[in-house]
Design a protein around this motif. Structure first.
Motif, mmCIF file in Angstrom:
data_model
loop_
_atom_site.group_PDB
_atom_site.id
_atom_site.type_symbol
_atom_site.label_atom_id
_atom_site.label_comp_id
_atom_site.label_asym_id
_atom_site.label_seq_id
_atom_site.Cartn_x
_atom_site.Cartn_y
_atom_site.Cartn_z
ATOM 1 N N HIS A 438 1.007 -1.148 0.164
ATOM 2 C CA HIS A 438 -0.037 0.019 0.023
ATOM 3 C C HIS A 438 0.687 1.207 0.016
ATOM 4 N N ARG A 439 1.926 1.153 0.768
ATOM 5 C CA ARG A 439 2.899 2.497 0.676
ATOM 6 C C ARG A 439 3.400 2.348 -0.671
ATOM 7 N N CYS A 440 3.698 1.544 -1.057
ATOM 8 C CA CYS A 440 4.448 1.429 -2.498
ATOM 9 C C CYS A 440 3.658 2.265 -3.266
ATOM 10 N N LEU A 441 2.308 1.721 -3.763
ATOM 11 C CA LEU A 441 1.274 2.530 -4.464
ATOM 12 C C LEU A 441 1.053 3.794 -4.075
ATOM 13 N N ARG A 442 1.069 3.966 -2.828
ATOM 14 C CA ARG A 442 0.540 5.626 -2.198
ATOM 15 C C ARG A 442 1.895 6.470 -2.732
ATOM 16 N N ASP A 443 3.018 6.051 -2.493
ATOM 17 C CA ASP A 443 4.302 6.717 -2.730
ATOM 18 C C ASP A 443 4.236 7.053 -4.322
ATOM 19 N N GLU A 444 3.808 5.869 -5.111
ATOM 20 C CA GLU A 444 4.069 6.324 -6.530
ATOM 21 C C GLU A 444 2.892 7.216 -7.031
ATOM 22 N N HIS A 445 1.739 7.193 -6.243
ATOM 23 C CA HIS A 445 0.696 7.915 -6.525
ATOM 24 C C HIS A 445 1.198 9.418 -6.500
ATOM 25 N N ARG A 446 1.837 9.660 -5.413
ATOM 26 C CA ARG A 446 2.311 10.892 -4.959
ATOM 27 C C ARG A 446 3.349 11.424 -5.955
ATOM 28 N N CYS A 447 4.209 10.549 -6.194
ATOM 29 C CA CYS A 447 5.249 10.939 -7.188
ATOM 30 C C CYS A 447 5.002 11.170 -8.585
#
Length: 471
Positions: A438-447
């Motif tokens: 989840h963190r990975c996907l959230r990080d990538e959405h932000r980036c």
């Protein structure tokens, strides 16, 4: 819930060079139906999940299926299980109040001395990242000092003073759970009221109009009392993470009391998790650049999570081993140790590569060569354009979040130390896999929001997220 520390922008050499545009970073301004459903689910069921695991150990020798089958077959009622659950006691309340007060005292009243005597350690007054409103907060970094003092007192008591038995945490484990819940809900509620009535910085507050989302994800970015008591830094590191190793030591003492010895599996859990905890406090200044500090607002997610979820579910392996004293064969124990050390090595070196790249603005060598980087541009809240670079070398060239991969390896090692008799100790590895994905996907959405087309070029250069060739 309470998350292990994560880099705020894991690849950028300018992650803290300016406040990000509103809506790109941090929690949401508006709440969609899925986010609201997730928030309600966690608010309702996360406390039950913690209770279920602890109750299963206390009443069913750590079996997760036995209470379910008993309830389904009518052999027991929920009221019967609840009646057998120890309640809040005066002793537990006194212990917990003393514990939290002592950690507050160490945090606010004892300036750091470790950075003056330990080469390479960064402590004392340090600056955090720029907040969305453009504020740069200062922090007193003294977590390592607090950890050392706390554990020296614990060992002095166990060996010489005998003020309390070393099994005191285990002996009061469920009564202490109620104390932790009281603090978790109290601090989360106080933080919400404070955000409405007297915020530390009103420009760093976010209101969605939804009470439940505001309560869980927080309103204030950096709630503080006075100049130095920062809610996020204190509750993320103390009292939960300082307590982590003490809890494991108490579990080891209880195993010895009950079974006459401490097993190699218990030693492995204590050692591997202590390495992680010490790494956290050694790099506490670096922690100021992580998601928890840079992007998350302070609400129930962090307040209750750090008080309850972290100390009670991150220590399940040690608790399980009290009830099931697993003695591993030498090859099994050696494999667990190597896996845990490999996970820590990957985690630490990946983060070191990122820090080196950031501090030197890319003018460094990673794995013996000049690092490859993707140049990018983003716009901050004040409309200014900033230049940055995304690291695509070393571990960051293998996968975009390879530090998370190290975390997963270490988490699996903790669980494998418990053998294969029950599912309960493996909850931690399963939880970390879900959390980090989840963190990975959230990080990538932000980036993707922050860097736009430059992020697309980066993902083309480094196509995998966590596991090279797989995901």
């Amino acid at each position: 819930m309470a998350a292990r520390f994560r880099p705020s922008d894991p690849h950028s050499s300018a992650a803290s060079s300016g406040a990000a545009a509103q809506g790109q970073w941090g929690r949401a301004w508006e709440v969609d139906w899925f986010s609201l459903a997730s928030v309600l689910f966690l608010l309702l069921f996360a406390p039950f999940i913690v209770y279920f695991f602890i109750m299963a150990c206390d009443q069913y020798a750590c079996s997760l299926s036995a209470p379910v089958w008993d309830l389904a077959a009518g052999r027991v009622r929920l009221s019967d299980i609840w009646a057998k659950t120890p309640g809040l006691t005066r002793e537990a309340a006194q212990i917990y109040a003393l514990w939290v007060s002592f950690q507050v005292l160490l945090y606010v009243a004892l300036p750091d001395l470790c950075h003056k005597v330990l080469p390479g350690y960064v402590g004392g007054v340090q600056e955090g990242a720029v907040t969305p409103a453009g504020t740069i907060n200062k922090y007193e970094i003294n977590g390592l000092q607090a950890w050392i003092i706390t554990h020296l007192l614990w060992l002095a008591n166990a060996c010489y003073l005998s003020w309390f038995p070393p099994t005191v945490i285990f002996d009061n484990w469920i009564p202490l759970l109620w104390c932790a819940n009281i603090l978790g809900y109290a601090v989360s509620t106080f933080a919400m009221v404070k955000g409405y009535l007297f915020p530390t910085n009103a420009r760093d507050c976010k209101f969605t109009g939804n009470f439940f989302y505001n309560y869980m994800m927080g309103i204030e970015f950096n709630p503080r009392i006075g100049k130095w008591f920062d809610f996020k830094l204190f509750f993320n590191g103390r009292p939960g993470i300082v307590a982590w190793t003490l809890i494991n030591l108490s579990f080891a003492a209880k195993q010895r009391e009950l079974h006459g010895h401490v097993t190699n599996s218990m030693l492995l859990v204590n050692v591997l998790q202590a390495i992680y905890v010490l790494d956290f406090f050694w790099n506490e200044a670096w922690y100021l650049k992580t998601i928890d500090i840079c992007h998350d607002h302070f609400g129930w997610y962090l307040g209750w999570g750090d008080c309850v979820w972290l100390p009670y579910l991150y220590t399940l392996q040690g608790l399980y081993l009290v009830y099931h004293p697993v003695q591993l064969a030498a090859p099994h124990a050696g494999g667990v140790l190597l896996l845990g050390l490999l996970g820590y090595y990957v985690f630490r070196v990946a983060n070191h590569q990122k820090d080196l790249f950031r501090r030197s603005d890319g003018r460094c060598r990673i794995w013996g060569r000049k690092p490859r980087a993707i140049a990018c541009v983003y716009t901050s809240a004040d409309g200014q354009r900033h230049h940055s670079k995304l690291l695509a070398s070393g571990f960051w060239g293998l996968a975009r979040h390879f530090n998370y991969t190290g975390d997963l390896l270490g988490s699996l090692a903790y669980c494998l130390a418990c053998g294969g008799g029950h599912l309960l100790p493996y909850f931690y590895a399963l939880y970390m896999a879900v959390l980090l994905t989840h963190r990975c996907l959230r990080d990538e959405h932000r980036c993707a929001s922050k860097y736009g087309g430059d992020w697309a070029r980066y993902t083309a250069a480094v196509p995998y997220r966590l596991l090279p060739g797989v995901f």
